[in-house]
Design a protein around this motif. Structure first.
Motif, PDB file in Angstrom:
ATOM      1  N   GLY A  10       2.440 -15.929  25.476  1.00  0.00           N
ATOM      2  CA  GLY A  10       1.872 -17.266  25.244  1.00  0.00           C
ATOM      3  C   GLY A  10       1.406 -17.832  26.570  1.00  0.00           C
ATOM      4  N   ALA A  11       1.521 -19.166  26.692  1.00  0.00           N
ATOM      5  CA  ALA A  11       1.008 -19.833  27.890  1.00  0.00           C
ATOM      6  C   ALA A  11       1.635 -19.268  29.166  1.00  0.00           C
ATOM      7  CB  ALA A  11       1.276 -21.330  27.778  1.00  0.00           C
ATOM      8  N   ARG A  12       2.958 -19.147  29.182  1.00  0.00           N
ATOM      9  CA  ARG A  12       3.644 -18.711  30.409  1.00  0.00           C
ATOM     10  C   ARG A  12       3.420 -17.222  30.681  1.00  0.00           C
ATOM     11  NH1 ARG A  12       4.351 -21.807  34.018  1.00  0.00           N
ATOM     12  NH2 ARG A  12       6.143 -20.674  34.813  1.00  0.00           N
ATOM     13  N   ASP A  32       4.044  -9.534  21.560  1.00  0.00           N
ATOM     14  CA  ASP A  32       3.964 -10.902  21.032  1.00  0.00           C
ATOM     15  C   ASP A  32       3.778 -10.809  19.528  1.00  0.00           C
ATOM     16  OD1 ASP A  32       3.217 -13.865  22.507  1.00  0.00           O
ATOM     17  OD2 ASP A  32       2.933 -13.686  20.340  1.00  0.00           O
ATOM     18  N   GLN A  37      -2.483 -13.371  20.728  1.00  0.00           N
ATOM     19  CA  GLN A  37      -1.849 -13.181  22.040  1.00  0.00           C
ATOM     20  C   GLN A  37      -1.902 -11.706  22.446  1.00  0.00           C
ATOM     21  OE1 GLN A  37      -0.983 -15.116  19.575  1.00  0.00           O
ATOM     22  NE2 GLN A  37       0.613 -16.590  20.098  1.00  0.00           N
ATOM     23  N   THR A  73       9.263 -15.542  25.870  1.00  0.00           N
ATOM     24  CA  THR A  73       9.195 -15.977  24.473  1.00  0.00           C
ATOM     25  C   THR A  73       9.813 -17.370  24.389  1.00  0.00           C
ATOM     26  OG1 THR A  73      11.262 -14.762  24.233  1.00  0.00           O
ATOM     27  CG2 THR A  73       9.290 -13.717  23.342  1.00  0.00           C
ATOM     28  N   ASP A  75      12.425 -20.448  23.600  1.00  0.00           N
ATOM     29  CA  ASP A  75      13.783 -20.591  24.133  1.00  0.00           C
ATOM     30  C   ASP A  75      14.858 -19.862  23.315  1.00  0.00           C
ATOM     31  OD1 ASP A  75      12.341 -22.308  25.697  1.00  0.00           O
ATOM     32  OD2 ASP A  75      13.240 -24.142  24.914  1.00  0.00           O
ATOM     33  N   HIS A  78      15.781 -16.130  24.049  1.00  0.00           N
ATOM     34  CA  HIS A  78      16.066 -15.626  25.400  1.00  0.00           C
ATOM     35  C   HIS A  78      17.364 -14.814  25.456  1.00  0.00           C
ATOM     36  CE1 HIS A  78      13.364 -18.825  27.569  1.00  0.00           C
ATOM     37  NE2 HIS A  78      12.712 -18.107  26.700  1.00  0.00           N
ATOM     38  N   TYR A  81      17.133 -11.280  23.679  1.00  0.00           N
ATOM     39  CA  TYR A  81      16.200 -10.359  24.333  1.00  0.00           C
ATOM     40  C   TYR A  81      16.654 -10.021  25.757  1.00  0.00           C
ATOM     41  CZ  TYR A  81      13.102 -11.353  20.374  1.00  0.00           C
ATOM     42  OH  TYR A  81      12.575 -11.485  19.126  1.00  0.00           O
ATOM     43  N   GLU A  95      12.255 -16.822  31.758  1.00  0.00           N
ATOM     44  CA  GLU A  95      11.827 -18.221  31.673  1.00  0.00           C
ATOM     45  C   GLU A  95      13.026 -19.130  31.443  1.00  0.00           C
ATOM     46  OE1 GLU A  95       9.898 -20.296  32.348  1.00  0.00           O
ATOM     47  OE2 GLU A  95       8.004 -19.288  32.702  1.00  0.00           O
ATOM     48  N   LYS A  96      12.940 -20.308  31.987  1.00  0.00           N
ATOM     49  CA  LYS A  96      13.962 -21.294  31.689  1.00  0.00           C
ATOM     50  C   LYS A  96      13.685 -21.851  30.289  1.00  0.00           C
ATOM     51  CE  LYS A  96      12.157 -24.867  31.059  1.00  0.00           C
ATOM     52  NZ  LYS A  96      11.245 -25.575  30.377  1.00  0.00           N
ATOM     53  N   SER A 122      13.010 -18.758  36.130  1.00  0.00           N
ATOM     54  CA  SER A 122      11.715 -19.337  36.491  1.00  0.00           C
ATOM     55  C   SER A 122      11.862 -20.800  36.949  1.00  0.00           C
ATOM     56  CB  SER A 122      10.792 -19.222  35.285  1.00  0.00           C
ATOM     57  OG  SER A 122       9.520 -19.587  35.640  1.00  0.00           O
ATOM     58  N   ASN A 168       6.488 -27.471  20.243  1.00  0.00           N
ATOM     59  CA  ASN A 168       7.602 -26.515  20.305  1.00  0.00           C
ATOM     60  C   ASN A 168       8.996 -27.117  20.486  1.00  0.00           C
ATOM     61  OD1 ASN A 168       6.081 -24.271  20.015  1.00  0.00           O
ATOM     62  ND2 ASN A 168       6.032 -23.682  22.169  1.00  0.00           N
ATOM     63  N   HIS A 185      15.076 -27.853  35.496  1.00  0.00           N
ATOM     64  CA  HIS A 185      14.363 -27.813  36.785  1.00  0.00           C
ATOM     65  C   HIS A 185      14.852 -28.917  37.728  1.00  0.00           C
ATOM     66  CE1 HIS A 185      11.232 -24.923  36.080  1.00  0.00           C
ATOM     67  NE2 HIS A 185      10.709 -25.568  35.069  1.00  0.00           N
ATOM     68  N   ARG A 248      -4.184 -24.221  20.972  1.00  0.00           N
ATOM     69  CA  ARG A 248      -4.279 -22.754  20.917  1.00  0.00           C
ATOM     70  C   ARG A 248      -5.499 -22.377  20.081  1.00  0.00           C
ATOM     71  NH1 ARG A 248       0.967 -19.636  20.213  1.00  0.00           N
ATOM     72  NH2 ARG A 248       0.947 -19.785  22.471  1.00  0.00           N
ATOM     73  N   HIS A 355       2.351 -25.813  38.465  1.00  0.00           N
ATOM     74  CA  HIS A 355       3.544 -26.212  39.205  1.00  0.00           C
ATOM     75  C   HIS A 355       3.275 -26.195  40.701  1.00  0.00           C
ATOM     76  CE1 HIS A 355       5.421 -24.747  35.364  1.00  0.00           C
ATOM     77  NE2 HIS A 355       5.833 -25.988  35.432  1.00  0.00           N
TER      78      HIS A 355
HETATM   79  N1  LIG Z   1       9.132 -22.458  34.144  1.00  0.00           N
HETATM   80  C1  LIG Z   1       8.504 -23.461  33.620  1.00  0.00           C
HETATM   81  O1  LIG Z   1       8.239 -24.444  34.279  1.00  0.00           O
HETATM   82  C2  LIG Z   1       8.111 -23.446  32.174  1.00  0.00           C
HETATM   83  C3  LIG Z   1       7.029 -24.212  31.707  1.00  0.00           C
HETATM   84  C4  LIG Z   1       6.712 -24.129  30.358  1.00  0.00           C
HETATM   85  C5  LIG Z   1       7.455 -23.323  29.513  1.00  0.00           C
HETATM   86  N2  LIG Z   1       8.508 -22.618  29.994  1.00  0.00           N
HETATM   87  C6  LIG Z   1       9.307 -21.743  29.119  1.00  0.00           C
HETATM   88  O2  LIG Z   1       8.569 -20.551  28.903  1.00  0.00           O
HETATM   89  C7  LIG Z   1       8.828 -20.034  27.576  1.00  0.00           C
HETATM   90  C8  LIG Z   1       7.494 -19.848  26.850  1.00  0.00           C
HETATM   91  O3  LIG Z   1       6.843 -21.091  26.792  1.00  0.00           O
HETATM   92  P1  LIG Z   1       5.268 -21.172  26.519  1.00  0.00           P
HETATM   93  O4  LIG Z   1       4.854 -22.530  26.935  1.00  0.00           O
HETATM   94  O5  LIG Z   1       4.589 -19.998  27.086  1.00  0.00           O
HETATM   95  O6  LIG Z   1       5.274 -21.115  24.941  1.00  0.00           O
HETATM   96  P2  LIG Z   1       4.180 -20.415  24.006  1.00  0.00           P
HETATM   97  O7  LIG Z   1       4.493 -20.839  22.628  1.00  0.00           O
HETATM   98  O8  LIG Z   1       2.818 -20.651  24.554  1.00  0.00           O
HETATM   99  O9  LIG Z   1       4.499 -18.848  24.192  1.00  0.00           O
HETATM  100  C9  LIG Z   1       5.572 -18.202  23.593  1.00  0.00           C
HETATM  101  C10 LIG Z   1       5.037 -16.893  23.017  1.00  0.00           C
HETATM  102  O10 LIG Z   1       6.109 -16.119  22.507  1.00  0.00           O
HETATM  103  C11 LIG Z   1       5.685 -15.533  21.304  1.00  0.00           C
HETATM  104  N3  LIG Z   1       6.878 -15.235  20.529  1.00  0.00           N
HETATM  105  C12 LIG Z   1       7.707 -16.121  19.938  1.00  0.00           C
HETATM  106  N4  LIG Z   1       8.729 -15.487  19.344  1.00  0.00           N
HETATM  107  C13 LIG Z   1       8.548 -14.172  19.603  1.00  0.00           C
HETATM  108  C14 LIG Z   1       9.279 -13.001  19.257  1.00  0.00           C
HETATM  109  N5  LIG Z   1      10.404 -13.082  18.536  1.00  0.00           N
HETATM  110  N6  LIG Z   1       8.813 -11.809  19.685  1.00  0.00           N
HETATM  111  C15 LIG Z   1       7.673 -11.739  20.403  1.00  0.00           C
HETATM  112  N7  LIG Z   1       6.925 -12.804  20.731  1.00  0.00           N
HETATM  113  C16 LIG Z   1       7.363 -14.009  20.337  1.00  0.00           C
HETATM  114  C17 LIG Z   1       4.792 -16.572  20.658  1.00  0.00           C
HETATM  115  O11 LIG Z   1       3.890 -15.991  19.700  1.00  0.00           O
HETATM  116  C18 LIG Z   1       4.068 -17.133  21.869  1.00  0.00           C
HETATM  117  O12 LIG Z   1       2.843 -16.467  22.125  1.00  0.00           O
HETATM  118  C19 LIG Z   1       9.761 -21.032  26.930  1.00  0.00           C
HETATM  119  O13 LIG Z   1      11.082 -20.584  27.029  1.00  0.00           O
HETATM  120  C20 LIG Z   1       9.580 -22.297  27.761  1.00  0.00           C
HETATM  121  O14 LIG Z   1      10.703 -23.133  27.759  1.00  0.00           O
HETATM  122  C21 LIG Z   1       8.831 -22.653  31.303  1.00  0.00           C
END
Ligand SMILES: NC(=O)c1ccc[n+]([C@@H]2O[C@H](COP(=O)([O-])OP(=O)(O)OC[C@H]3O[C@@H](n4cnc5c(N)ncnc54)[C@H](O)[C@@H]3O)[C@@H](O)[C@H]2O)c1
Length: 407
Positions: A10-12, A32, A37, A73, A75, A78, A81, A95-96, A122, A168, A185, A248, A355
Motif C-alpha cells: 500500500g502507501a508505505r 498484497d 497493489q 500491511t 496494523d 503485524h 506476519y 511498520e509501526k 519504522s 483505516n 512516534h 486510492r 516525514h
Molecule cells: N511509519 C510511519 O510513519 C507510518 C505512516 C503511515 C502508516 N504506517 C503504518 O504502515 C502500515 C501500512 O499503512 P499504509 O498507510 O501503507 O496502509 P495501506 O492501506 O495503504 O497499505 C496496506 C496494504 O496492505 C495490504 N494488506 C492488508 N492486509 C493484507 C494481508 N493480510 N496480506 C497482504 N496484504 C495485505 C492492503 O491491501 C494494502 O495495500 C500500517 O501498519 C500503518 O500503521 C506507518
C-alpha cells in the motif's frame, strides 16, 4: 547487498520500494491482497508474476525470498506476519505499531532476540534532520538540564477525517487506540531526545465532536447528497479535490482529481461518508502527562483540530529552550540571557521520502545494519518497545478516568 521483499504494497510499502530502488537495492518479491497493489509492485519494481503473491499464506509458503522483509500491511496483521517471517529467517523492517497488544509487542521482540534476527521499527522521526538537530543540541548541554518537554501532534482536520473518522484507523476495535496508532512516534521521540525512561503517566481524552449529535441540520450520510456540504469543512469533495493522491485510484490511471472523483462517486468506498455518521470510536483529542527519570515533566497532546498537519516541540532546560515545528524544518535555540536566537534551517526536500526525509535515512541505515555485524540501529525493536508500553498505558489511564500508571 541485501535484497528486499515487501509484504503489504500500500502507501508505505510503495514509498519504501521507491526509496529502496533509488538507493540501489533490489526489491525481489511482493505480497498484497489487492490486485492493483500487485500490479503496482510489478510495474514499479519489475517483480515477476511468480514473485507477486496475493495472500500471505502463499507468500510464506514460498520460503525465504529475500534478506529483508518490509512488513507494511495493516496494523492487525503485524504480529502474526512478523512471527512467521522470523521463523523463516527474515530480518524485518516493521511498520509501526509493532503490534496491537503489549504482550504481542514483547513476544515479537523476545522471538527476534532468541533467533538472533534484526527488527527495525519504522520510527522515522528519529531519522529526521529536524529531530536529529534537536537531539544534538540537547546532548551538547547547551540548554543545561532538561526540565520540561512539550510535544503537540496537530493531526489536521482533513487528515483526521481521512484516517481516523472515515479510513483505516477509525475504529479501535478493528485496529488500535489512536494514541498508539498516531503517537507511538511521539512517545518514542520524547524518550530518545531526553535519553530517559518514563516513571509514571496519566492521560485524558475523548471523542467529542465527530458524533451524530454534531451533524449539521439537513446533512446526509454521504457528502454527494448533503445539503450542508457547502458549509462543512469536512466535505469530502473539497478535501480530496485538494489532495487527489490520497484517494486510492485504480492502478494505471493517472492520480488526478478527475479519477479521484470517480472513486468518491462510488458508494462502495468510504471517502465521502459523513464524518458525523461513521462508526468511529477513536478520540479526537487526548493529552498525556509524564514524569521521566531525572524529574523531567513531559506532555504530549494530540488532537484533530488544526488547519494543517504539524508537530510542534518545546524542550526547556535550565540554561535555554528549543522550539520548533517539524514540518517547517526549522529549529530555534534560545540561550537565556543572549539577545539573539540561533536558528537552524534543517530543510529537506525529498520528493519520494515523506516525514521530512526520515523514511529514506531510516531505510538506508537499516539496510546497513542488516549487512553488518557491528553496526547499531537507532530504531531497533528493543529501543522501540517503551514507546508502545507508554501508548498502551496512556490508553489504560484514559479509560480509567486519568488513573496514574507507574512503571
Ligand atoms: N511509519 C510511519 O510513519 C507510518 C505512516 C503511515 C502508516 N504506517 C503504518 O504502515 C502500515 C501500512 O499503512 P499504509 O498507510 O501503507 O496502509 P495501506 O492501506 O495503504 O497499505 C496496506 C496494504 O496492505 C495490504 N494488506 C492488508 N492486509 C493484507 C494481508 N493480510 N496480506 C497482504 N496484504 C495485505 C492492503 O491491501 C494494502 O495495500 C500500517 O501498519 C500503518 O500503521 C506507518
Amino acid at each position: 547487498m541485501a535484497d528486499i521483499a515487501v509484504l503489504g504494497f500500500g502507501a508505505r510499502g510503495k514509498i519504501y520500494t521507491l526509496i529502496a530502488l533509488e538507493e540501489g537495492f533490489k526489491v525481489v518479491a511482493a505480497c498484497d491482497v489487492g490486485a492493483e497493489q500487485r500490479n503496482a509492485a510489478k510495474r514499479i519494481a519489475g517483480i515477476p508474476e511468480n514473485r507477486c503473491f496475493c495472500d500471505a499464506d502463499a507468500f510464506f509458503a514460498a520460503g525465504k525470498l529475500a534478506d529483508v522483509l518490509i512488513l507494511s500491511t495493516i496494523d492487525g496483521t503485524h504480529y502474526e506476519y512478523a512471527m512467521r517471517a522470523l521463523d523463516l529467517g527474515y530480518d524485518i523492517l516493521l511498520e509501526k505499531p509493532i503490534a496491537l497488544t503489549l504482550a504481542e509487542v514483547d513476544g515479537i521482540a523476545a522471538k527476534a532476540k532468541a533467533l538472533g534476527r534484526k527488527i527495525g521499527v519504522s520510527h522515522v522521526l528519529r531519522y529526521t534532520p529536524f529531530y536529529m538537530t534537536i537531539k544534538k543540541i540537547v546532548d551538547s548541554g547547551a540548554i543545561g538540564r532538561v526540565m520540561n518537554v512539550n510535544q503537540t501532534e496537530n493531526v489536521g482536520y482533513f487528515h483526521y477525517a481521512h484516517s481516523f473518522v472515515r479510513g483505516n484507523w477509525h475504529n479501535s476495535r478493528e485496529t488500535c487506540p489512536m494514541i498508539l496508532a498516531k503517537c507511538c512516534h511521539d512517545f518514542d521521540i520524547l524518550l530518545w531526545l531526553t535519553g530517559r525512561s518514563c516513571k509514571k503517566l496519566s492521560s485524558f481524552g475523548s471523542l467529542d465532536y465527530f458524533t451524530r449529535e454534531n451533524a449539521p441540520q439537513n446533512s446526509a450520510a454521504r457528502c454527494k447528497n448533503c445539503a450542508a456540504a457547502k458549509i462543512c469543512p469536512y466535505d469530502a469533495y473539497r478535501i480530496y479535490a485538494a489532495r487527489p493522491t490520497w484517494v486510492r485510484i485504480p492502478d494505471g490511471q493517472e492520480e488526478n482529481w478527475e479519477n479521484a472523483k470517480k472513486v468518491l462517486d462510488d458508494n462502495s468506498t468510504f471517502y465521502d461518508k459523513c464524518v458525523f455518521r461513521c462508526d468511529n470510536d477513536v478520540v479526537d483529542h487526548q493529552t498525556v502527562n509524564m514524569v521521566l527519570e531525572g524529574g523531567i515533566m513531559a506532555n504530549l497532546t494530540m488532537h484533530a483540530f488544526s488547519g494543517r498537519v504539524y508537530r510542534r516541540i518545546q524542550v526547556c532546560g535550565t540554561l535555554g529552550e528549543i522550539n520548533g515545528v517539524l514540518e517547517d524544518n526549522r529549529v530555534e535555540l534560545e540561550i537565556f540571557g543572549e539577545e539573539e536566537k540561533q536558528v537552524f534551517e534543517v530543510g529537506v526536500r525529498d520528493l519520494v521520502s515523506p516525514h521530512a526525509g526520515g523514511d529514506r535515512l531510516l531505510l538506508v541505515d537499516f539496510m546497513k545494519y542488516v549487512g553488518s555485524k557491528t553496526a547499531d540501529f537507532r530504531a531497533d525493536i528493543d529501543k522501540s518497545v517503551e514507546s508502545h508500553r507508554l501508548a498502551f498505558a496512556a490508553e489504560n489511564s484514559r479509560l480509567n478516568n486519568g488513573k496514574t500508571i507507574e512503571f
